[in-house]
Design a protein around this motif. Structure first.
Motif, short mmCIF file in Angstrom:
data_model
loop_
_atom_site.label_atom_id
_atom_site.label_comp_id
_atom_site.label_asym_id
_atom_site.label_seq_id
_atom_site.Cartn_x
_atom_site.Cartn_y
_atom_site.Cartn_z
N LEU A 1 0.79 -1.11 0.13
CA LEU A 1 0.02 -0.11 -0.22
C LEU A 1 1.04 1.36 0.16
O LEU A 1 0.50 2.23 -0.50
CB LEU A 1 -0.84 -0.12 1.15
N PHE A 2 2.08 1.26 0.63
CA PHE A 2 2.86 2.17 0.71
C PHE A 2 3.42 2.90 -0.62
O PHE A 2 3.57 3.93 -0.87
CB PHE A 2 4.14 1.93 1.57
N TYR A 3 3.83 1.62 -1.52
CA TYR A 3 4.21 2.12 -3.19
C TYR A 3 3.06 2.26 -3.99
O TYR A 3 3.53 3.18 -4.90
CB TYR A 3 4.98 0.88 -3.46
N GLN A 4 1.75 2.07 -3.45
CA GLN A 4 0.74 2.50 -4.42
C GLN A 4 0.30 3.96 -4.25
O GLN A 4 -0.04 4.50 -3.15
CB GLN A 4 -0.78 1.79 -3.91
N LEU B 1 6.77 0.78 15.04
CA LEU B 1 7.07 1.34 16.23
C LEU B 1 6.17 2.38 16.63
O LEU B 1 5.57 2.52 17.59
CB LEU B 1 8.30 1.79 16.18
N TYR B 2 5.85 3.26 15.78
CA TYR B 2 5.04 4.58 15.71
C TYR B 2 3.46 4.27 15.48
O TYR B 2 2.57 5.17 15.51
CB TYR B 2 5.48 5.74 15.33
N HIS B 3 3.00 2.98 14.90
CA HIS B 3 1.75 2.54 14.61
C HIS B 3 1.07 3.68 13.48
O HIS B 3 0.11 4.39 13.80
CB HIS B 3 0.59 2.84 15.75
N ILE B 4 2.12 3.70 12.31
CA ILE B 4 1.73 4.79 11.44
C ILE B 4 1.28 3.75 10.14
O ILE B 4 2.00 2.86 9.53
CB ILE B 4 3.27 5.54 11.05
N ASN B 5 0.03 4.05 9.64
CA ASN B 5 -0.28 3.41 8.30
C ASN B 5 0.51 3.79 7.20
O ASN B 5 1.14 4.77 7.26
CB ASN B 5 -1.79 3.59 8.35
N ALA B 6 0.45 3.02 6.32
CA ALA B 6 1.05 3.36 4.91
C ALA B 6 0.86 4.68 4.11
O ALA B 6 1.83 5.15 3.75
CB ALA B 6 0.94 1.92 3.83
N LEU B 7 -0.38 4.98 4.19
CA LEU B 7 -0.79 6.32 3.48
C LEU B 7 -0.08 7.53 4.13
O LEU B 7 0.45 8.38 3.59
CB LEU B 7 -2.15 6.45 3.55
N ASN C 1 2.06 10.01 -6.94
CA ASN C 1 1.61 11.43 -6.92
C ASN C 1 2.24 12.41 -6.02
O ASN C 1 2.17 13.69 -6.10
CB ASN C 1 0.30 11.09 -6.26
N LEU C 2 3.29 11.93 -5.25
CA LEU C 2 4.26 12.71 -4.54
C LEU C 2 5.46 12.79 -5.09
O LEU C 2 6.31 13.18 -4.47
CB LEU C 2 4.23 12.03 -3.12
N GLN C 3 5.70 12.58 -6.36
CA GLN C 3 6.81 12.75 -6.98
C GLN C 3 7.91 11.82 -6.38
O GLN C 3 9.14 12.16 -6.44
CB GLN C 3 7.24 14.15 -7.26
N LEU C 4 7.40 10.62 -6.14
CA LEU C 4 8.47 9.64 -5.50
C LEU C 4 8.38 8.35 -6.32
O LEU C 4 7.27 7.92 -7.10
CB LEU C 4 7.95 9.19 -4.21
N SER C 5 9.30 7.51 -6.26
CA SER C 5 9.49 6.19 -7.29
C SER C 5 10.09 5.25 -6.39
O SER C 5 10.81 5.45 -5.39
CB SER C 5 10.30 6.43 -8.42
N LYS C 6 9.40 3.90 -6.69
CA LYS C 6 9.97 3.03 -5.72
C LYS C 6 11.61 2.46 -5.96
O LYS C 6 12.32 2.19 -5.02
CB LYS C 6 9.40 1.53 -6.15
N LYS C 7 12.16 3.17 -7.16
CA LYS C 7 13.67 2.91 -7.47
C LYS C 7 14.15 3.86 -6.40
O LYS C 7 15.45 3.71 -6.39
CB LYS C 7 14.05 3.06 -8.88
#
Length: 417
Positions: free
Chosen positions: A190-193, A219-225, A197-203
């Motif tokens: 889900l993080f990579y989906q 550790l901080y209970h942060i969801n992927a979005l 849109n944030l101008q990021l790439s998996k590479k």
């Protein structure tokens, strides 16, 4: 793990033999987190391995109890801790008697442990001022290599590959250090989906980056979005800055603390709720407490304002540690507020909650009756003490000497003994 029985059968296997460094790592770094019993169990299981096959012949769980001196409950708790930190994987085969396979995993290297966002943070919290001294045990002497000439052999210095011959030289398969990774429980799919849109790439992210993201997410209970935005804020020249990400995650956690209790506070068990609201004021109040979450109850008590972080932490401790029903916790909150001048002292609410847990209080009605009985007893104790002090003052005024207490005063003391 299923509940262990002394008649169950277990077998131990591993992919390695624990070396001196691994032994020290378990004792110095893992033991503060999992405790002495779990550590002793891990070392005991390692000692049972056959040095040639790295396996152990099947035995009864009762043997393990005798070897360790643990009860079944202690044994179960120790296995749970070992599994949680990735030192053991447990498997069960359903037969007439349960057959367990305990697969021992290699502890992280000291450097891997220190770089692990979850384990290292927990170790710091546990050891506090002893942390630096403990880590220093594993630090190595840094040598200035400027005066040295490297003479390490390269691959081609050692191997010669012949592609067209039948017997091709193969690299030796050295013993692998296998760990059961904690961070695997954080799914990056889900993080990579949508990160485009944030101008990021998996590479842009390598394996180390992914591991850091997973560890901080757990550790901080942060969801992927939400993690996508935090990672975006932590990018410097298209590279992830792990320290900046850790700081951003801590800030996010502190800022969003009330929202982080959604899983704990915003739920109410449907199993012990009344189907309809009664007519009497007591029945209406029971229905109210059965159908409101502890979070919303705290919000009601503060006039609709967000509950204090400290109060949420206190109630979270009761919910997770004592595992009381949410409705019962609601009554516990009301009883504590009434007794403690509209505050929630942690020691008080945990002590009263522990008492209710031992009494097996499960419904709101049972909790209300228990709370009323407690408050009535406390009020009676208070009135008795007031009467006692008043009577003593009267006796003191009537006596001309304060050096000796006469028979009337002694009788009065006996009355309130």
């Amino acid at each position: 793990m299923k509940k262990l029985l002394t008649s169950d059968v277990y077998q131990v296997r591993s992919s390695y033999m624990l070396d001196l460094t691994g032994y020290k790592t378990v004792l110095q770094l893992y033991q503060p987190l999992i405790g002495m019993e779990a550590t002793a169990l891990y070392l005991t299981l390692n000692s049972e391995l056959d040095q040639m096959t790295l396996t152990k012949s099947p035995s009864l769980i009762s043997r393990l109890c005798k070897l360790s001196g643990f009860s079944l409950n202690s044994l179960q708790e120790s296995f749970d801790k070992l599994e949680a930190v990735g030192l053991v994987c447990s498997y069960v085969k359903q037969t007439n008697d349960n057959r367990y396979l305990f697969d021992l995993k290699m502890p992280l290297s000291p450097q891997e442990f220190i770089n692990h966002q979850i384990l290292d943070r927990l170790l710091k919290d546990r050891l506090k001022d002893e942390y630096e001294k403990t880590i220093a045990i594993f630090q190595t002497y840094n040598v200035n290599l400027n005066d040295y000439q490297e003479m390490t052999a390269s691959f081609t210095d050692v191997f010669e590959i012949h592609h067209h011959e039948k017997n091709i030289l193969k690299e030796k398969k050295y013993k692998q250090k296998i760990q059961n990774s904690i961070e695997n429980s954080y799914d990056l799919t889900l993080f990579y989906q949508g990160i485009e849109n944030l101008q990021l790439s998996k590479k842009m992210f390598d394996q180390e980056d992914e591991k850091i993201i997973q560890q901080l997410g757990i550790l901080y209970h942060i969801n992927a979005l939400d993690m996508q935005d935090l990672v975006k804020q932590s990018m410097i020249e298209n590279h992830l800055n792990s320290r900046l990400l850790a700081q951003n995650c801590r800030n996010y956690y502190d800022l969003k603390m009330p929202e982080k209790f959604t899983e704990v506070f915003h739920k109410q068990s449907p199993l012990l709720q009344s189907e309809k609201q009664g007519e009497s004021s007591l029945q209406k109040h029971i229905y109210y407490l059965e159908n409101i979450s502890p979070y919303d109850l705290l919000k009601d008590k503060t006039g609709g304002k967000e509950p204090l972080k400290r109060d949420l932490q206190v109630v979270e401790s009761v919910l997770t540690t004592l595992q009381l029903e949410p409705g019962v916790v609601n009554v516990l909150i009301e009883t504590t507020l009434q007794k403690c001048n509209q505050s929630l002292p942690k020691n008080f609410i945990e002590a009263l909650g522990s008492q209710w847990k031992r009494k097996k209080i499960k419904t709101v009605q049972e909790a209300i009756e228990e709370g009323k009985a407690y408050l009535k007893y406390q009020n009676q104790q208070h009135h008795d003490w007031d009467d006692f002090t008043k009577d003593i003052q009267i006796v003191s005024q009537e006596k001309s000497t304060a050096d000796n207490i006469d028979e009337d005063a002694l009788a009065m003391l006996e009355k309130y003994d």
